[in-house]
Design a protein around this motif. Structure first.
Motif, PDB file in Angstrom:
ATOM      1  N   THR A  89       0.849  -1.187   0.000  1.00  0.00           N
ATOM      2  CA  THR A  89       0.000   0.000   0.000  1.00  0.00           C
ATOM      3  C   THR A  89       0.888   1.241   0.000  1.00  0.00           C
ATOM      4  O   THR A  89       2.105   1.151   0.173  1.00  0.00           O
ATOM      5  N   ALA A  90       0.270   2.397  -0.152  1.00  0.00           N
ATOM      6  CA  ALA A  90       1.023   3.653  -0.113  1.00  0.00           C
ATOM      7  C   ALA A  90       1.686   3.856   1.245  1.00  0.00           C
ATOM      8  O   ALA A  90       2.706   4.539   1.350  1.00  0.00           O
ATOM      9  N   ASP A  91       1.140   3.245   2.299  1.00  0.00           N
ATOM     10  CA  ASP A  91       1.717   3.344   3.637  1.00  0.00           C
ATOM     11  C   ASP A  91       2.816   2.320   3.887  1.00  0.00           C
ATOM     12  O   ASP A  91       3.399   2.286   4.969  1.00  0.00           O
ATOM     13  N   GLY A  92       3.084   1.439   2.905  1.00  0.00           N
ATOM     14  CA  GLY A  92       4.135   0.445   3.049  1.00  0.00           C
ATOM     15  C   GLY A  92       3.678  -0.893   3.596  1.00  0.00           C
ATOM     16  O   GLY A  92       4.500  -1.765   3.859  1.00  0.00           O
ATOM     17  N   ASP A  93       2.370  -1.072   3.770  1.00  0.00           N
ATOM     18  CA  ASP A  93       1.853  -2.350   4.260  1.00  0.00           C
ATOM     19  C   ASP A  93       1.805  -3.357   3.126  1.00  0.00           C
ATOM     20  O   ASP A  93       1.375  -3.038   2.013  1.00  0.00           O
ATOM     21  N   CYS A  94       2.220  -4.578   3.414  1.00  0.00           N
ATOM     22  CA  CYS A  94       2.219  -5.642   2.412  1.00  0.00           C
ATOM     23  C   CYS A  94       0.781  -6.100   2.173  1.00  0.00           C
ATOM     24  O   CYS A  94       0.038  -6.360   3.114  1.00  0.00           O
ATOM     25  N   THR A  95       0.397  -6.227   0.909  1.00  0.00           N
ATOM     26  CA  THR A  95      -0.967  -6.631   0.564  1.00  0.00           C
ATOM     27  C   THR A  95      -1.105  -8.124   0.341  1.00  0.00           C
ATOM     28  O   THR A  95      -2.210  -8.624   0.212  1.00  0.00           O
ATOM     29  N   ASP A  96       0.002  -8.845   0.291  1.00  0.00           N
ATOM     30  CA  ASP A  96       0.000 -10.278   0.015  1.00  0.00           C
ATOM     31  C   ASP A  96       0.565 -11.016   1.228  1.00  0.00           C
ATOM     32  O   ASP A  96       1.733 -10.832   1.588  1.00  0.00           O
ATOM     33  N   ALA A  97      -0.246 -11.858   1.864  1.00  0.00           N
ATOM     34  CA  ALA A  97       0.172 -12.569   3.078  1.00  0.00           C
ATOM     35  C   ALA A  97       1.381 -13.467   2.828  1.00  0.00           C
ATOM     36  O   ALA A  97       2.272 -13.567   3.677  1.00  0.00           O
ATOM     37  N   ALA A  98       1.447 -14.098   1.667  1.00  0.00           N
ATOM     38  CA  ALA A  98       2.578 -14.983   1.363  1.00  0.00           C
ATOM     39  C   ALA A  98       3.871 -14.177   1.246  1.00  0.00           C
ATOM     40  O   ALA A  98       4.926 -14.605   1.731  1.00  0.00           O
ATOM     41  N   VAL A  99       3.799 -13.028   0.612  1.00  0.00           N
ATOM     42  CA  VAL A  99       4.975 -12.161   0.482  1.00  0.00           C
ATOM     43  C   VAL A  99       5.401 -11.675   1.862  1.00  0.00           C
ATOM     44  O   VAL A  99       6.588 -11.682   2.200  1.00  0.00           O
ATOM     45  N   GLY A 100       4.440 -11.276   2.672  1.00  0.00           N
ATOM     46  CA  GLY A 100       4.744 -10.831   4.025  1.00  0.00           C
ATOM     47  C   GLY A 100       5.440 -11.912   4.838  1.00  0.00           C
ATOM     48  O   GLY A 100       6.397 -11.644   5.565  1.00  0.00           O
ATOM     49  N   ALA A 101       4.968 -13.151   4.695  1.00  0.00           N
ATOM     50  CA  ALA A 101       5.579 -14.268   5.419  1.00  0.00           C
ATOM     51  C   ALA A 101       7.022 -14.502   4.945  1.00  0.00           C
ATOM     52  O   ALA A 101       7.906 -14.779   5.755  1.00  0.00           O
ATOM     53  N   GLN A 102       7.250 -14.381   3.639  1.00  0.00           N
ATOM     54  CA  GLN A 102       8.606 -14.556   3.107  1.00  0.00           C
ATOM     55  C   GLN A 102       9.539 -13.466   3.627  1.00  0.00           C
ATOM     56  O   GLN A 102      10.687 -13.739   3.999  1.00  0.00           O
ATOM     57  N   LEU A 103       9.064 -12.230   3.658  1.00  0.00           N
ATOM     58  CA  LEU A 103       9.888 -11.134   4.146  1.00  0.00           C
ATOM     59  C   LEU A 103      10.194 -11.302   5.634  1.00  0.00           C
ATOM     60  O   LEU A 103      11.317 -11.028   6.076  1.00  0.00           O
ATOM     61  N   ASP A 104       9.208 -11.770   6.400  1.00  0.00           N
ATOM     62  CA  ASP A 104       9.446 -12.041   7.826  1.00  0.00           C
ATOM     63  C   ASP A 104      10.500 -13.131   8.004  1.00  0.00           C
ATOM     64  O   ASP A 104      11.385 -13.029   8.854  1.00  0.00           O
ATOM     65  N   LEU A 105      10.406 -14.192   7.204  1.00  0.00           N
ATOM     66  CA  LEU A 105      11.371 -15.288   7.291  1.00  0.00           C
ATOM     67  C   LEU A 105      12.772 -14.807   6.914  1.00  0.00           C
ATOM     68  O   LEU A 105      13.752 -15.145   7.580  1.00  0.00           O
ATOM     69  N   LEU A 106      12.867 -14.014   5.880  1.00  0.00           N
ATOM     70  CA  LEU A 106      14.160 -13.471   5.462  1.00  0.00           C
ATOM     71  C   LEU A 106      14.769 -12.623   6.569  1.00  0.00           C
ATOM     72  O   LEU A 106      15.953 -12.763   6.904  1.00  0.00           O
ATOM     73  N   GLY A 107      13.982 -11.754   7.155  1.00  0.00           N
ATOM     74  CA  GLY A 107      14.475 -10.934   8.264  1.00  0.00           C
ATOM     75  C   GLY A 107      14.919 -11.790   9.432  1.00  0.00           C
ATOM     76  O   GLY A 107      15.931 -11.508  10.081  1.00  0.00           O
ATOM     77  N   GLY A 108      14.181 -12.873   9.693  1.00  0.00           N
ATOM     78  CA  GLY A 108      14.564 -13.797  10.761  1.00  0.00           C
ATOM     79  C   GLY A 108      15.887 -14.479  10.492  1.00  0.00           C
ATOM     80  O   GLY A 108      16.696 -14.675  11.407  1.00  0.00           O
TER      81      GLY A 108
ATOM     82  N   PHE B 269      21.472 -15.187  12.030  1.00  0.00           N
ATOM     83  CA  PHE B 269      22.893 -15.229  11.709  1.00  0.00           C
ATOM     84  C   PHE B 269      23.660 -14.234  12.567  1.00  0.00           C
ATOM     85  O   PHE B 269      24.706 -14.550  13.127  1.00  0.00           O
ATOM     86  N   ALA B 270      23.142 -13.014  12.682  1.00  0.00           N
ATOM     87  CA  ALA B 270      23.837 -11.980  13.446  1.00  0.00           C
ATOM     88  C   ALA B 270      23.956 -12.362  14.913  1.00  0.00           C
ATOM     89  O   ALA B 270      25.008 -12.170  15.533  1.00  0.00           O
ATOM     90  N   VAL B 271      22.904 -12.946  15.474  1.00  0.00           N
ATOM     91  CA  VAL B 271      22.938 -13.343  16.880  1.00  0.00           C
ATOM     92  C   VAL B 271      23.855 -14.540  17.087  1.00  0.00           C
ATOM     93  O   VAL B 271      24.650 -14.580  18.011  1.00  0.00           O
TER      94      VAL B 271
END
Length: 119
Positions: free
Chosen positions: A81-100, A105-107
């Motif tokens: 969205t214009a506010d930066g919210d992800c509109t696709d739940a699958a994409v959001g889950a992938q981005l969360d997993l990537l961030g994790g 690794f850093a920890v």
């Protein structure tokens, strides 16, 4: 186009107040860092090709690409969205997993000691 001699100082100065840069880091390139890759392209073939190329760049710069690389096909319509919210739940889950993965690794491995150079 930048003139010869410009570069790092100009680049480091382009960040706003409060943003972090790696200009004071003693490590070489991405040495000892996990690098999460997110690719956007207009088509799945372009996504895969670009992700592969970026993985090669990260390896060449001594980094460790995360096991997951997220590819976003911008040809399927807006994913945020214009506010930066992800509109696709699958994409959001992938981005969360990537961030994790980057965080884990850093920890787990922390910042390695600076490289020792032979005289």
């Amino acid at each position: 186009m930048r003139s010869p001699g410009s570069g790092a100082d100009e680049f480091a100065g382009s960040f706003g107040a409060g943003e972090q840069t790696v200009t004071d880091d003693t490590r070489v390139y991405f040495d000892g860092r996990a690098v999460g890759l997110v690719v956007t392209a207009a088509g799945w073939q372009a996504c895969g090709t670009t992700l592969s190329a970026l993985r090669n760049v990260v390896h060449a710069m001594r980094g460790w690409p995360t096991p997951l690389g997220v590819t976003l096909n911008s040809g399927t319509g807006p994913l945020f969205t214009a506010d930066g919210d992800c509109t696709d739940a699958a994409v959001g889950a992938q981005l969360d997993l990537l961030g994790g993965q980057v965080h884990e690794f850093a920890v787990r491995f922390g910042a390695p000691a600076p490289s020792v150079r032979a005289a």
